[in-house]
Design an enzyme around this catalytic site. Structure first.
Site, PDB file in Angstrom:
ATOM      1  CG  HIS A 110      -2.131  -1.093   0.856  1.00 39.49           C
ATOM      2  ND1 HIS A 110      -2.963  -1.256   0.399  1.00 39.49           N
ATOM      3  CD2 HIS A 110      -1.722  -2.294   2.482  1.00 39.49           C
ATOM      4  CE1 HIS A 110      -3.432  -2.319   0.878  1.00 39.49           C
ATOM      5  NE2 HIS A 110      -3.021  -3.059   1.597  1.00 39.49           N
ATOM      6  CB  SER A 129      15.175  22.283 -15.626  1.00 40.86           C
ATOM      7  OG  SER A 129      14.214  23.938 -15.003  1.00 40.86           O
ATOM      8  CE  LYS A 164      12.655  19.192 -11.070  1.00 38.81           C
ATOM      9  NZ  LYS A 164      11.475  19.531 -11.595  1.00 38.81           N
ATOM     10  CD  GLU A 201      10.075  11.818 -15.616  1.00 39.39           C
ATOM     11  OE1 GLU A 201       9.810  12.408 -14.675  1.00 39.39           O
ATOM     12  OE2 GLU A 201      10.230  12.279 -16.639  1.00 39.39           O
TER      13      GLU A 201
END
Length: 328
Positions: free
Chosen positions: A12, A133, A139, A146
């Protein structure tokens, strides 16, 4: 090396129990071996020869399809010419196997994204496998993970494309069937790219044991081990042991302690059994917790060595299976 690193196992998305990093990685490995077995099975079922079926009813002159099988390295013929012309089962099976593969890829890609975040900090990817970025100079984005995760929907869509295309088509050939090529070729191309990306990420990722240890402590990962120890070594019924471990966890949260840092006074207030230091600290030790999982397939160190040996054997077996190139 990963056999000696312990990190949280989750249920969970909550810290559950300590597991070895090798155990977690091997969980992905076994999924990918089943993917390889599926593709090998697809390769075998695709070795069914359609040549000799003509437009749909067969051909008007005597031919030896058995000679074609031998020369082209197929395994068998389609027994019915109409079925041969209309069937796209071999493409569907390949796309289905690719879809399951991408489900496994998506799972590990999601973990890379999470573990690479500041909130987890379990791993770091090198600059060569991340992007920055244009606005935020701090970043370091896990773009490969992804994109791998994102392409899963594309592969699922390719399967649904062909399934929907052939639904309700009457025997035998219909021009709709030319639409099977793009999903097939695209799936092969995307899977190749994703697997190369995943290999690079897993090969070059750096794991951070201290961050994993902090999550284990913060998640009270050995609370179940404490309850089990109360049953096994103090003779307490599990219902009561569960209550004691839960009460200690609540007290630690309230007062800002972990199980390993809880002072004897706090423990003794919950139960005198917890004031026994040698008993208590052995029960909540992370490494010992992992080593108590001695069942076959468990995360104990001897079982990890056993499982790694089986994994290497499995890889060798799969590599020995001949693959026959076929035209999909």
């Amino acid at each position: 090396e990963s056999q000696h690193i312990v990190l949280p196992g989750y249920t969970h998305m909550q810290v559950a129990q300590p597991v070895r990093l090798s155990h977690h990685i091997l969980a992905h490995f076994w999924g990918f071996t089943r993917d390889m077995e599926r593709f090998l099975a697809v390769n075998e079922t695709a070795r069914r020869l359609p040549l000799g079926s003509g437009a749909m009813a067969g051909v008007n002159y005597e031919t030896s399809r058995q000679i074609l099988i031998e020369e082209l390295k197929f395994k068998e013929i389609y027994e019915n010419s109409m079925d041969a012309v209309a069937s796209r089962d071999h493409i569907l099976e390949f796309l289905a196997a690719a879809g399951i593969l991408m489900a496994h890829v998506s799972r590990i890609a999601e973990e890379i994204v999470l573990w690479n975040s500041v909130e987890f900090g379990y791993l770091t990817l090198p600059d060569s496998l991340t992007t920055g970025s244009s606005i935020m100079p701090q970043k370091k984005n896990p773009d490969l993970a992804e994109l791998s995760r994102g392409k899963t929907g594309r592969i699922y869509g390719n399967l649904m494309n062909v399934l929907t295309n052939i639904k309700g088509l009457p025997f035998t050939y219909n021009r709709d069937l030319q639409e099977d090529r793009q999903p097939l070729l695209d799936t092969r191309k995307q899977c190749d790219m994703v697997l190369r990306s995943l290999t690079a990420m897993m090969s070059e990722a750096v794991f951070h044991e201290e961050k994993m240890k902090r999550s284990l402590e913060a998640g009270f990962a050995t609370a179940t081990d404490l309850a089990d120890a109360l049953v096994q070594k103090k003779g307490i019924p599990f219902r009561e042991a569960h209550h004691i471990a839960g009460a200690l966890t609540s007290a630690c949260i309230k007062e800002g302690f972990t199980l390993s840092s809880a002072p004897i006074q706090v423990r003794n207030n919950i139960s005198p059994h917890l004031a026994d230091d040698s008993f208590y600290f052995e029960a909540v030790d992370m490494q010992k917790s992992a080593d108590k999982k001695i069942s076959e397939g468990g995360t104990a160190l001897p079982r990890q060595k056993e499982q790694l040996a089986r994994a290497l054997k499995k890889m060798n077996e799969l590599e020995q299976i001949p693959v026959h190139p076929v035209s999909l």
